[in-house]
Design a protein around this motif. Structure first.
Motif, PDB file in Angstrom:
ATOM      1  N   GLY A 224      44.976   8.533  -0.567  1.00 52.69           N
ATOM      2  CA  GLY A 224      44.369   9.444  -1.527  1.00 52.69           C
ATOM      3  C   GLY A 224      42.898   9.136  -1.740  1.00 52.69           C
ATOM      4  O   GLY A 224      42.314   8.282  -1.062  1.00 52.69           O
ATOM      5  N   THR A 225      42.307   9.854  -2.696  1.00 47.38           N
ATOM      6  CA  THR A 225      40.873   9.745  -2.946  1.00 47.38           C
ATOM      7  C   THR A 225      40.616   9.793  -4.446  1.00 47.38           C
ATOM      8  O   THR A 225      41.255  10.550  -5.169  1.00 47.38           O
ATOM      9  CB  THR A 225      40.123  10.907  -2.255  1.00 47.38           C
ATOM     10  N   THR A 226      39.658   8.993  -4.895  1.00 40.71           N
ATOM     11  CA  THR A 226      39.179   9.054  -6.269  1.00 40.71           C
ATOM     12  C   THR A 226      37.674   9.221  -6.247  1.00 40.71           C
ATOM     13  O   THR A 226      36.966   8.449  -5.589  1.00 40.71           O
ATOM     14  CB  THR A 226      39.537   7.775  -7.058  1.00 40.71           C
ATOM     15  N   VAL A 227      37.196  10.248  -6.939  1.00 41.61           N
ATOM     16  CA  VAL A 227      35.765  10.464  -7.116  1.00 41.61           C
ATOM     17  C   VAL A 227      35.458  10.134  -8.566  1.00 41.61           C
ATOM     18  O   VAL A 227      36.113  10.640  -9.479  1.00 41.61           O
ATOM     19  CB  VAL A 227      35.360  11.915  -6.800  1.00 41.61           C
ATOM     20  N   THR A 228      34.466   9.274  -8.772  1.00 42.63           N
ATOM     21  CA  THR A 228      34.072   8.882 -10.121  1.00 42.63           C
ATOM     22  C   THR A 228      32.633   9.295 -10.368  1.00 42.63           C
ATOM     23  O   THR A 228      31.732   8.918  -9.629  1.00 42.63           O
ATOM     24  CB  THR A 228      34.203   7.356 -10.307  1.00 42.63           C
ATOM     25  N   ILE A 229      32.440  10.080 -11.424  1.00 42.89           N
ATOM     26  CA  ILE A 229      31.113  10.474 -11.885  1.00 42.89           C
ATOM     27  C   ILE A 229      30.811   9.627 -13.111  1.00 42.89           C
ATOM     28  O   ILE A 229      31.638   9.525 -14.020  1.00 42.89           O
ATOM     29  CB  ILE A 229      31.077  11.962 -12.256  1.00 42.89           C
ATOM     30  N   THR A 230      29.630   9.045 -13.131  1.00 37.45           N
ATOM     31  CA  THR A 230      29.195   8.252 -14.281  1.00 37.45           C
ATOM     32  C   THR A 230      27.913   8.882 -14.833  1.00 37.45           C
ATOM     33  O   THR A 230      26.938   9.054 -14.089  1.00 37.45           O
ATOM     34  CB  THR A 230      28.934   6.786 -13.880  1.00 37.45           C
ATOM     35  N   ILE A 231      27.937   9.227 -16.110  1.00 34.72           N
ATOM     36  CA  ILE A 231      26.777   9.814 -16.773  1.00 34.72           C
ATOM     37  C   ILE A 231      26.373   8.874 -17.906  1.00 34.72           C
ATOM     38  O   ILE A 231      27.095   8.754 -18.906  1.00 34.72           O
ATOM     39  CB  ILE A 231      27.085  11.211 -17.319  1.00 34.72           C
ATOM     40  N   PRO A 232      25.236   8.175 -17.729  1.00 36.44           N
ATOM     41  CA  PRO A 232      24.826   7.226 -18.754  1.00 36.44           C
ATOM     42  C   PRO A 232      24.489   7.923 -20.065  1.00 36.44           C
ATOM     43  O   PRO A 232      24.019   9.058 -20.068  1.00 36.44           O
ATOM     44  CB  PRO A 232      23.599   6.543 -18.161  1.00 36.44           C
ATOM     45  N   LYS A 233      24.737   7.224 -21.158  1.00 39.22           N
ATOM     46  CA  LYS A 233      24.372   7.750 -22.475  1.00 39.22           C
ATOM     47  C   LYS A 233      22.879   7.552 -22.690  1.00 39.22           C
ATOM     48  O   LYS A 233      22.299   6.584 -22.222  1.00 39.22           O
ATOM     49  CB  LYS A 233      25.150   7.032 -23.568  1.00 39.22           C
ATOM     50  N   GLY A 234      22.295   8.466 -23.466  1.00 35.64           N
ATOM     51  CA  GLY A 234      20.901   8.332 -23.840  1.00 35.64           C
ATOM     52  C   GLY A 234      20.020   8.593 -22.723  1.00 35.64           C
ATOM     53  O   GLY A 234      19.050   8.500 -22.304  1.00 35.64           O
TER      54      GLY A 234
END
Length: 162
Positions: A152-162
């Motif tokens: 399978g596959t996992t895509v992770t998006i990270t959006i920093p705060k501030g």
């Protein structure tokens, strides 16, 4: 006939939503708005693929991200992961606030792939690269893809705060 009318209405709603999003390609949306658009898209996919299971684990929605950031990733999970696996499987969309950033994950238990075997053909991956570039330029976000054949596959998006 009632089912056909319902499907036609859903298609019309999704088409209108996608047209509005296309008109605002360079805009950002809240996580909640992106999720609502994603759910509309997935209603159509579930008509096309009745065995498609979608699971949600949404604990954060109050962040901004570029329009149509999540939908192409879910589309890839369905097209390249789940649909290629005998018996299909679930796609899970999750979001959370880890205190420093908002984390969005799209996970499938499809066929996965060998990242080292991907041809270096930019046209083949334009959707993924487009999402990656818009995340970086519009919200200082990043994207990571974890996968392996048969896993399978996992895509992770990270959006920093501030």
């Amino acid at each position: 006939q009632e089912r056909s009318a319902r499907i036609a209405q859903e298609v019309a709603e999704v088409t209108a939503a996608l047209a509005a999003l296309e008109a605002e390609r360079d805009a950002t949306r809240s996580g909640l708005e992106e999720l609502e658009n994603l759910k509309a898209y997935l209603r159509i996919e579930q008509v096309r693929f009745p065995n498609l299971k979608v699971e949600y684990d949404i604990t954060a929605e109050d962040f901004m991200l570029p329009c149509l950031s999540v939908q192409p990733l879910v589309e890839n999970a369905i097209k390249h992961g789940i649909c290629k696996k005998k018996g299909g499987g679930p796609v899970t969309v999750a979001s959370r606030d880890d205190g420093k950033a908002y984390i969005i994950t799209i996970t499938d238990d499809g066929v996965g792939f060998d990242p080292s075997a991907i041809p270096n053909d930019e046209r083949q991956h334009i959707g993924i690269e487009n999402v990656r570039k818009r995340l970086q330029s519009m919200v200082k976000g990043s994207m990571k893809i974890e996968t392996a054949p048969g896993k399978g596959t996992t895509v992770t998006i990270t959006i920093p705060k501030g």
